[in-house]
Design an enzyme around this catalytic site. Structure first.
Site, PDB file in Angstrom:
ATOM      1  CE1 TYR A 253      -3.630   2.663   0.845  1.00 47.89           C
ATOM      2  CE2 TYR A 253      -1.917   3.511   2.300  1.00 47.89           C
ATOM      3  CZ  TYR A 253      -3.121   3.680   1.645  1.00 47.89           C
ATOM      4  OH  TYR A 253      -3.806   4.860   1.771  1.00 47.89           O
ATOM      5  CG  ASP A 288      -9.734  -1.311   0.601  1.00 49.25           C
ATOM      6  OD1 ASP A 288      -9.903  -0.089   0.708  1.00 49.25           O
ATOM      7  OD2 ASP A 288      -8.891  -1.940   1.279  1.00 49.25           O
ATOM      8  CE  LYS A 360     -11.019  -2.729   7.339  1.00 52.46           C
ATOM      9  NZ  LYS A 360      -9.948  -1.728   7.508  1.00 52.46           N
TER      10      LYS A 360
END
Length: 511
Positions: A253, A288, A360
């Site tokens: 990330y 995500d 998640k």
């Protein structure tokens, strides 16, 4: 095909791990300093872990590891690490100019400091695990909500209100761009922008507030923060010391979305995850984000590819699968025909690929508009997919996502919606069977096939080169660019880090 995918992901990360094992970073060394007991700031407000590591770095000694220099200084000056750091902060001496002490005594001091740090983390971990056992674990999916006022004391007020309404997890959003700071701010803070600074004092304040309300609502309440950016392992360390339950922690990330140097990120994430694994902190990976910058249907396989890579990096750090919060999201354009079926397929693929993990699931954000009624309907479908596909961690969607930071009443409506859907569809997933070779199964198979093909390419070129190609999130980053590149170094032959070595031993990590 699943076995092939995991084998490829392991081979991809094996190559990166060889790179990691030869290197350390400024932030890894500051993490050791913190766990050895160094805290506070000097007269200029600089955090003492930074002061100590910078002192050794400027003196040219960091390749030996900060553990040696702290232990050597403690033996020579008859001080504990905190007293030693305070003296360095006053510029009374430099650690690298202290003459080498008796090697046996220095080794003994390093081992002693490492043992104390391990014991401290174990005590916090065991206390939290015991409280969870006594109060009871809420039913899954856990209802996960965010507080982000910028003021830790106001965050506490909002967190308590959310817990009374039914929240199981409180996530304190970090102040905007804190991930780019190469230090952790000190003390309680009240002036964050877009969130509240992640500091050890703030962690402590929120942990105590949640522990206070948990017995009153009759369930354990988890606390989440962010361990990404230039201080990834340090955040994990202070989270371990203050009893946090979850950390947003992704192996790529920071590289992709914060332009942090990839060498720095890969080395930092290993130590960060090692601490999380030892502390029983659940990591939340960030897949995500990939489908917020690329097409959620055409690029769905990049999510699966990254999930498999994140899993392997976590395994290399000794992490039990149940602490792997594998990330994914409900982000398909609501105007796409059969978009709901795509969402079910992708969510079920994640759940099926990682049966022992705690996935998640993230809410719709990319296609939320100012039409709050449509947004509420989108979130309702999202809630239905989550309970249907047996997700574990459920971050609530807010009807005003596209307008502003949600108001308190928006959070109340989001919790009410989730509780309504979760209750009414509690056994929905176990009551239905998917049509053999139908739309949902075919889509999942296609995504998995494309993920395997992509992993084969990544193995061929190497993960770092694949990132340079823009493989994930359609974002390209170069190996030699990005923030924090000057904070990575190759370990010297005499490098010492008994704290990390002991964690590896206790977790059964073998190199």
């Amino acid at each position: 095909m699943v076995e092939r995918a995991r084998k490829l992901a392991k081979e991809v990360t094996d190559e990166v791990q060889k790179f990691i094992d030869l290197r350390s970073t400024d932030s890894v060394e500051r993490t050791v300093s913190r766990l050895f007991g160094i805290d506070g700031v000097n007269s200029e407000g600089a955090p003492l872990p930074n002061v100590v590591v910078d002192d050794v770095k400027i003196g040219g000694g960091l390749k030996r590891g900060i553990a040696y220099w702290i232990a050597n200084g403690c033996v020579a000056k008859n001080l504990d690490p905190q007293g030693l750091a305070e003296a360095v902060g006053r510029k009374e001496f430099s650690l690298v100019k202290i003459p080498p002490q008796n090697e046996g005594l220095v080794d003994q001091k390093m081992d002693e400091l490492a043992a104390k740090a391990i014991e401290k983390i174990e005590d916090v971990r065991n206390k939290r695990d015991k409280m969870l056992e006594e109060l009871g674990d809420p039913k899954k999916p856990y209802i996960y909500v965010i507080v982000a006022t910028g003021n830790i004391y106001e965050d506490v007020v909002q967190a308590r209100a959310a817990v009374r309404e039914g929240a199981d997890i409180i996530a304190v959003i970090r102040s905007t761009a804190q991930s780019l700071l190469d230090f952790i701010p000190y003390g309680p803070t009240t002036e964050g922008y877009g969130g509240t600074y992640a500091t050890q004092a703030n962690f402590k304040i929120m942990r105590e507030a949640l522990d206070d309300i948990a017995p009153k609502v009759g369930r354990y309440v988890r606390l989440t923060n962010y361990a990404s950016g230039l201080c990834m392992p340090e955040i994990s360390a202070i989270a371990a010391l203050e009893g946090l339950d979850m950390l947003l922690n992704d192996s790529m990330y920071g590289i992709l979305f914060r332009n942090i140097n990839m060498m720095r990120t890969f080395v930092d994430q290993y130590t960060s995850r090692l601490i999380c694994a030892f502390s029983h902190i659940t990591i939340n990976t960030g897949e995500d984000n990939y489908i917020k910058t690329s097409d959620p249907i055409e690029r769905a396989h990049t999510v699966t590819t990254s999930q498999l890579i994140n899993e392997q990096f976590a395994i290399k750090a000794g992490m039990d699968p149940k602490y792997m919060g594998i990330g994914h999201a409900f982000e398909i354009d609501p105007d796409v025909e059969n978009g709901f079926l795509y969402e079910v397929s992708h969510a079920l693929l994640t759940r099926t690929l990682f049966p022992y993990a705690t996935p998640k699931y993230m809410p719709p954000t990319r296609y939320m508009t100012g039409n709050i009624f449509k947004g509420y309907a989108q979130n309702t479908l999202y809630n239905l997919v989550s309970i249907m596909t047996d997700q574990s961690i459920h971050l609530l969607g807010m009807l005003t996502e596209a307008i502003h930071t949600p108001l308190v009443q928006d959070r109340y409506l989001a919790i009410s919606n989730a509780k309504y859907v979760f209750n009414n569809a509690a056994n929905f997933g176990s009551e239905i069977e998917l049509k053999k070779d139908g739309f949902i199964q075919r889509e999942a198979q296609k995504v998995l096939e494309n993920a395997v093909s992509l992993l084969e390419h990544v193995k061929e070129v190497g993960l770092m080169a694949a990132i340079e190609e823009g493989t994930f999130g359609d974002i390209s980053r170069r190996m030699d660019e990005g923030k924090g590149s000057d904070g990575v170094f190759v370990k010297g032959e005499d490098y010492s880090n008994p704290l990390i070595e002991e964690m590896e031993r206790l977790l059964g990590v073998r190199r």
